[in-house]
Structure formats: C-alpha cells, structure tokens
Design a protein around this motif. Structure first.
Motif, PDB file in Angstrom:
ATOM      1  N   THR A 297      79.935  57.465  53.007  1.00 41.28           N
ATOM      2  CA  THR A 297      78.495  57.594  52.847  1.00 41.28           C
ATOM      3  C   THR A 297      78.210  58.512  51.654  1.00 41.28           C
ATOM      4  N   VAL A 298      77.149  58.188  50.928  1.00 41.17           N
ATOM      5  CA  VAL A 298      76.824  58.928  49.708  1.00 41.17           C
ATOM      6  C   VAL A 298      75.642  59.852  49.951  1.00 41.17           C
ATOM      7  N   HIS A 299      75.793  61.092  49.505  1.00 46.02           N
ATOM      8  CA  HIS A 299      74.709  62.061  49.530  1.00 46.02           C
ATOM      9  C   HIS A 299      74.420  62.439  48.089  1.00 46.02           C
ATOM     10  N   GLY A 300      73.235  62.111  47.592  1.00 49.83           N
ATOM     11  CA  GLY A 300      72.908  62.400  46.202  1.00 49.83           C
ATOM     12  C   GLY A 300      71.547  63.031  46.074  1.00 49.83           C
ATOM     13  N   ALA A 301      71.294  63.563  44.908  1.00 49.69           N
ATOM     14  CA  ALA A 301      69.985  64.101  44.556  1.00 49.69           C
ATOM     15  C   ALA A 301      69.842  63.930  43.053  1.00 49.69           C
ATOM     16  N   ASP A 302      68.600  63.951  42.582  1.00 45.54           N
ATOM     17  CA  ASP A 302      68.427  63.837  41.142  1.00 45.54           C
ATOM     18  C   ASP A 302      69.066  65.034  40.452  1.00 45.54           C
ATOM     19  N   TYR A 303      69.345  64.850  39.174  1.00 44.67           N
ATOM     20  CA  TYR A 303      70.142  65.820  38.426  1.00 44.67           C
ATOM     21  C   TYR A 303      69.638  67.249  38.557  1.00 44.67           C
ATOM     22  N   GLU A 304      68.335  67.438  38.393  1.00 43.64           N
ATOM     23  CA  GLU A 304      67.807  68.799  38.372  1.00 43.64           C
ATOM     24  C   GLU A 304      67.920  69.483  39.732  1.00 43.64           C
ATOM     25  N   ASN A 305      67.836  68.726  40.834  1.00 44.02           N
ATOM     26  CA  ASN A 305      67.889  69.336  42.165  1.00 44.02           C
ATOM     27  C   ASN A 305      69.295  69.377  42.757  1.00 44.02           C
ATOM     28  N   PHE A 306      70.189  68.583  42.211  1.00 43.97           N
ATOM     29  CA  PHE A 306      71.529  68.462  42.780  1.00 43.97           C
ATOM     30  C   PHE A 306      72.272  69.787  42.789  1.00 43.97           C
ATOM     31  N   TRP A 307      72.169  70.548  41.705  1.00 44.81           N
ATOM     32  CA  TRP A 307      73.036  71.719  41.543  1.00 44.81           C
ATOM     33  C   TRP A 307      72.641  72.865  42.468  1.00 44.81           C
ATOM     34  N   ASP A 308      71.344  73.111  42.633  1.00 40.42           N
ATOM     35  CA  ASP A 308      70.905  74.125  43.595  1.00 40.42           C
ATOM     36  C   ASP A 308      71.310  73.717  45.011  1.00 40.42           C
ATOM     37  N   LYS A 309      71.136  72.445  45.320  1.00 42.43           N
ATOM     38  CA  LYS A 309      71.514  71.930  46.640  1.00 42.43           C
ATOM     39  C   LYS A 309      73.009  72.131  46.881  1.00 42.43           C
ATOM     40  N   LEU A 310      73.817  71.805  45.882  1.00 41.35           N
ATOM     41  CA  LEU A 310      75.260  71.946  46.041  1.00 41.35           C
ATOM     42  C   LEU A 310      75.664  73.412  46.185  1.00 41.35           C
ATOM     43  N   THR A 311      75.038  74.289  45.439  1.00 42.70           N
ATOM     44  CA  THR A 311      75.323  75.721  45.558  1.00 42.70           C
ATOM     45  C   THR A 311      75.087  76.190  46.988  1.00 42.70           C
ATOM     46  N   THR A 312      73.938  75.812  47.534  1.00 40.06           N
ATOM     47  CA  THR A 312      73.602  76.186  48.905  1.00 40.06           C
ATOM     48  C   THR A 312      74.644  75.657  49.881  1.00 40.06           C
ATOM     49  N   GLU A 313      75.060  74.430  49.719  1.00 41.94           N
ATOM     50  CA  GLU A 313      76.005  73.814  50.643  1.00 41.94           C
ATOM     51  C   GLU A 313      77.391  74.451  50.547  1.00 41.94           C
ATOM     52  N   VAL A 314      77.845  74.746  49.347  1.00 39.89           N
ATOM     53  CA  VAL A 314      79.175  75.358  49.211  1.00 39.89           C
ATOM     54  C   VAL A 314      79.201  76.735  49.863  1.00 39.89           C
ATOM     55  N   ILE A 315      78.147  77.509  49.659  1.00 38.16           N
ATOM     56  CA  ILE A 315      78.068  78.824  50.310  1.00 38.16           C
ATOM     57  C   ILE A 315      78.082  78.670  51.829  1.00 38.16           C
ATOM     58  N   ALA A 316      77.386  77.654  52.328  1.00 38.80           N
ATOM     59  CA  ALA A 316      77.307  77.430  53.773  1.00 38.80           C
ATOM     60  C   ALA A 316      78.519  76.686  54.323  1.00 38.80           C
ATOM     61  N   GLY A 317      79.356  76.131  53.446  1.00 35.77           N
ATOM     62  CA  GLY A 317      80.509  75.350  53.892  1.00 35.77           C
ATOM     63  C   GLY A 317      80.139  73.963  54.368  1.00 35.77           C
ATOM     64  N   THR A 318      79.043  73.408  53.857  1.00 36.81           N
ATOM     65  CA  THR A 318      78.569  72.106  54.333  1.00 36.81           C
ATOM     66  C   THR A 318      78.637  71.021  53.258  1.00 36.81           C
ATOM     67  N   GLN A 319      79.355  71.264  52.185  1.00 36.46           N
ATOM     68  CA  GLN A 319      79.472  70.256  51.135  1.00 36.46           C
ATOM     69  C   GLN A 319      80.223  69.033  51.657  1.00 36.46           C
ATOM     70  N   GLY A 320      80.083  67.917  50.944  1.00 36.22           N
ATOM     71  CA  GLY A 320      80.739  66.691  51.351  1.00 36.22           C
ATOM     72  C   GLY A 320      82.244  66.746  51.197  1.00 36.22           C
ATOM     73  N   ASP A 321      82.925  65.752  51.776  1.00 34.59           N
ATOM     74  CA  ASP A 321      84.374  65.654  51.605  1.00 34.59           C
ATOM     75  C   ASP A 321      84.732  65.554  50.129  1.00 34.59           C
ATOM     76  N   ILE A 322      83.966  64.745  49.400  1.00 31.25           N
ATOM     77  CA  ILE A 322      84.172  64.521  47.978  1.00 31.25           C
ATOM     78  C   ILE A 322      82.931  64.993  47.241  1.00 31.25           C
TER      79      ILE A 322
ATOM     80  N   LEU B 159      74.913  61.430  40.161  1.00 28.04           N
ATOM     81  CA  LEU B 159      74.743  60.167  39.448  1.00 28.04           C
ATOM     82  C   LEU B 159      74.034  59.103  40.281  1.00 28.04           C
ATOM     83  N   TYR B 160      74.056  59.269  41.601  1.00 26.69           N
ATOM     84  CA  TYR B 160      73.558  58.220  42.497  1.00 26.69           C
ATOM     85  C   TYR B 160      72.059  57.979  42.347  1.00 26.69           C
TER      86      TYR B 160
END
Length: 463
Positions: free
Chosen positions: A85-110, A58-59
């Motif tokens: 601190t906020v880490h955001g991306a536009d809607y279309e790019n956010f989900w691929d980015k989040l997938t990559t981070e969750v697999i790597a264990g690098t997602q945000g606290d929230i 949403l950011y």
C-alpha cells in the motif's frame, strides 16, 4: 516529481515534535510497522499475507502514480501473498510529515527519498531509523549497475538502494513560441543568451497593453524551487557550492560555510535582476505547478525541469509532445571565464525502516524494481530508469529521445555533478537557503546582507 526533485528535508520544529507526540499517543502506526527493530519475517514465499507500506512524495504526480501502481500490480501477480500500500503526500507536505513519523517510529516499511535526505532522516532517532543494506548491496549487482548508488551511504555504509529513476535539469521550450519570436534554440548557449531569449519571449499577444506571455516560468514564491533554480542555473557553477566550497566537499565545519562567497552574492544579484524583469519571468509564480501550467498553456515559453517533465507533459496533453524542445543548462560567464553547468543526477532512492516486520520482503520488492521489466514501467514516468544496462538498450533510446538528450548533456556538456552535503544537518541548511532565497527573490532584499545572515545561521546550525 518534484524535480523531483528536490527534496529538501525541513528543519525539525516544535510543531512537528508536538505532532509526533500526538501520533505516538494515538498509536497511529502504519499497517506494516512494529517494534521488532528490523527482524525479517519468514519470507515472501510463506502462505501468510505480508503487507508492506511504501511512502513516497512522487505518488502525488500522475505519471509516477501510474508507474508505481503498475509496479505494485505486477509484483503482486508474481507474489500474491505480498500486499503493498502506498502512503504519499505532495512534495511540500511530504517532508514535514515524514519527519514527524520518523520521530514517532511510524514511518512506512519502505521510504523513498533522495540521497541528500538519507543522513538527515536516519539520524532523527538514536541508533538510526533505517536498515543498513550493506549485506544486500556491497560487492553485488546493485553497487555496480545502478545510477547514483554510490550516493546512498552514511558513514561508508549503504542505507538506500537507487532502484527507481534519476534525472538532472535542462530548459524545456515551446518550439512554436521560439519560432514565432525568431529565436534559434541553438543560439541559447550562455546565461546571457538565456536572459535575452526570455526577455524577447515576453510579449503582449492580444494588444491590451498587458503582458500575457513570458519567457521563463520561474518560481518566485514559497516553494523550495525558489532557491534551487537559482543555485542550479547560476550559483553553483561559478562558486562550486552553496553550502561548502570545492563542490560541496567536507570537512563540513562551520568555518567552511560558503554561502556568502563573492561568487554566490554575484549569482544572487544576477538572478534577482532576472526575477525583476517582467518580460522574462511571470510575477508571483508561487508554486512550480503554476509555472508548469503556464508553460503547457503557452503563457510561458521556457521551463526548467528534469526528464520527469516529459511524462508529466505527455499525461497533460500528448499533442504537446510535438512542440516540446530541450536545451541544456546554459554556460555561466563570470569574471571572463566560462563555467559549465554542474547539475546533480538526483536519483530517487528507497530505504527500509528498522520498524518493519518484513525487511526481507521489502528488499525483494526493491530489488525487483531494478529488473528490466520493472524499469520499462518506470520509464513511462518520464524519468530515466536507474538500471544502467536497461537505459543503454537501443529500444530505450528509440522510445525516449528527449530523455536520452539529458544523458547526452550529462556526458558531453556538463561539469561533474555537485550534490548537497550528505550530513544530518542538511535539512536545516536547506531550509535556511530556501528562506533566504525568498527574502532575496520575493522580498527583494539585498543579496549580500541576506547571504551574510544566512551564513551566520548556518554556522549556528553546525555548532
């Protein structure tokens, strides 16, 4: 937001896997994550500065950025040792980015998502990626007072809190353009009424022989809305489900895949016909942002969106608010029967990473967001805040008349909401339907053949 939307977790790919491996090798961890598996720290009252990272799609949108920045500033004043601190991306790019981070264990606290995304992302790693929140929610105020909280479960346990806002969809219209065309907004009741109005509103305003105003700012490109606008307005009301029958109910097995049902095929053919009508819809609107700009610029008279669009319009040009009207989603008539719209409530919910060093501090911030002072700030985004008690106040109703209309539609005009299936495979199923919608509405392929192929792919995904 993205209709806010919508929030589809894309299927996992080799490209994302490679990116995840690169991130792990590079050690590109977000500031507040660690390998301590969700151990809480000593508490927000300690002298040591606590840093939390907050990821949200949403950011990228101005009304939400303003609301989130204000929330963080207010919370920091109350808790000077907590930095967010906020880490955001536009809607279309956010989900691929989040997938990559969750697999790597690098997602945000929230991590802020939508209910249909919870199971998909939680299941990307063995043992789950996010903290079980039952001890904070079950039998307590959040379980009772937050809209959509009941949707935030995986296998009967809460993994997110519905602490921001929600909204379903309606049809915004430009009052001045309706008046000029001689269309009474109250006459737009059925889907056919909607199509007739959209066709009448498509005109050549400057006499050069080319259309420069259209009726409905639809999406006919690569954005996920190319699918969701179709199935929210037409398909789900008549079929009961895009993926599964009976309101997307389980059991979620391959033999119950419903996407190529007779009603869904009819709905796709109807929508394809609308998309092919140059007066009704602008050709080649490949992104929701373009359609919104056309609406604001007076090039399109109608736009399907949620209450977040109110805040976006006010941010874009406050003068447009006087020309902004709202219609409920239309009734769909199919085989001699009327079907009420059934849009879901689409709440934004927040999860806490198991990798966080500061689970307790993250929860305290998320819980504070449900307070009246925080919900008042969130109301400025245009969406409807999640706290039921807050939105029931006379002050909220007086200050947010258009948003209140969404609540009235939900209570008086709509059938029970139909949500996406809360299963790990939903990301794959959603990507299949987006690709299929592009084939039908952009590529103009045969609806039945395309949906038959989609059914085959969905069954393979479930098996």
């Amino acid at each position: 937001m993205t209709m806010m939307k919508r929030k589809k977790a894309p299927v996992w790919s080799k490209r994302a896997a490679a990116a995840a491996a690169l991130m792990m090798t590079a050690g590109g961890l977000l500031a507040a994550c660690s390998d301590e598996g969700g151990k809480p720290s000593s508490g927000a009252g300690s002298e040591k500065t606590v840093t939390l990272t907050f990821e949200t799609s949403l950011y990228a949108e101005a009304p939400h950025k303003k609301a989130i920045d204000t929330l963080i500033s207010m919370y920091n004043e109350k808790n000077p040792n907590v930095k967010i601190t906020v880490h955001g991306a536009d809607y279309e790019n956010f989900w691929d980015k989040l997938t990559t981070e969750v697999i790597a264990g690098t997602q945000g606290d929230i991590v802020q998502v939508y209910p249909e995304n919870i199971a998909t992302y939680h299941s990307l790693v063995d043992g789950g990626a996010f903290v079980n929140l039952d001890s904070y929610i079950k039998g307590k105020d959040p379980e009772k007072k937050l809209v959509g909280q009941e949707l935030s479960k995986v296998d009967g346990s809460y993994y997110a809190i519905s602490n921001y806002a929600w909204g379903n969809t309606g049809i915004f219209y430009r009052k001045s353009l309706f008046e000029k065309a001689g269309i009474d907004p109250g006459s737009v009741r059925t889907l056919e009424d909607f199509k007739n109005a959209a066709t009448k509103l498509g005109v050549d305003t400057n006499g050069d022989g080319k259309l420069d105003q259209y009726g409905f700012a639809s999406v006919v490109g690569s954005h996920p809305f190319v699918a969701s606008e179709w199935y929210r307005l037409v398909a789900r009301p008549v079929s009961g489900g895009i993926f599964f029958p009976d309101g997307e109910a389980g059991p979620y097995t391959a033999d119950r895949i419903h996407v190529n049902s007779e009603a869904n095929v009819w709905a796709a053919a109807w929508w394809q016909d609308l998309m092919n009508n140059p007066q009704a819809t602008p050709p080649g609107t490949r992104d929701k942002k373009v359609g919104r700009e056309m609406f604001w610029n007076g090039q399109a008279a109608m736009n399907m969106d949620g209450p977040w669009f109110i805040g976006m319009t006010k941010e874009r040009d406050a003068k447009l608010m006087d020309d902004l009207g709202l219609l409920p989603q239309p009734v769909v008539q199919y085989k001699g029967k009327d079907y009420k719209p059934n849009p879901h409530t689409n709440p934004s919910v927040a999860m806490i990473s198991k990798k966080s060093k500061h689970v307790e501090e993250a929860w305290k911030f998320l819980e504070w967001m449900t307070s009246p002072e925080a919900q008042q700030v969130i109301a400025g985004s245009g969406m409807i805040p999640s706290n039921k008690d807050y939105v029931a106040t006379d002050a909220y109703k007086k200050d947010n008349p258009l948003a209140v209309q969404f609540m009235e539609f939900l209570n008086d005009r709509y059938a029970p909401a139909v949500m996406d299936p809360p299963i790990p495979e939903q990301g794959s199923l959603s990507q299949i339907i987006v690709n299929t919608a592009q084939d039908i509405f952009v590529g103009k392929k045969d609806p039945k053949a395309s949906l038959d192929e989609a059914a085959k792919k969905m069954k393979e995904a479930l098996n």
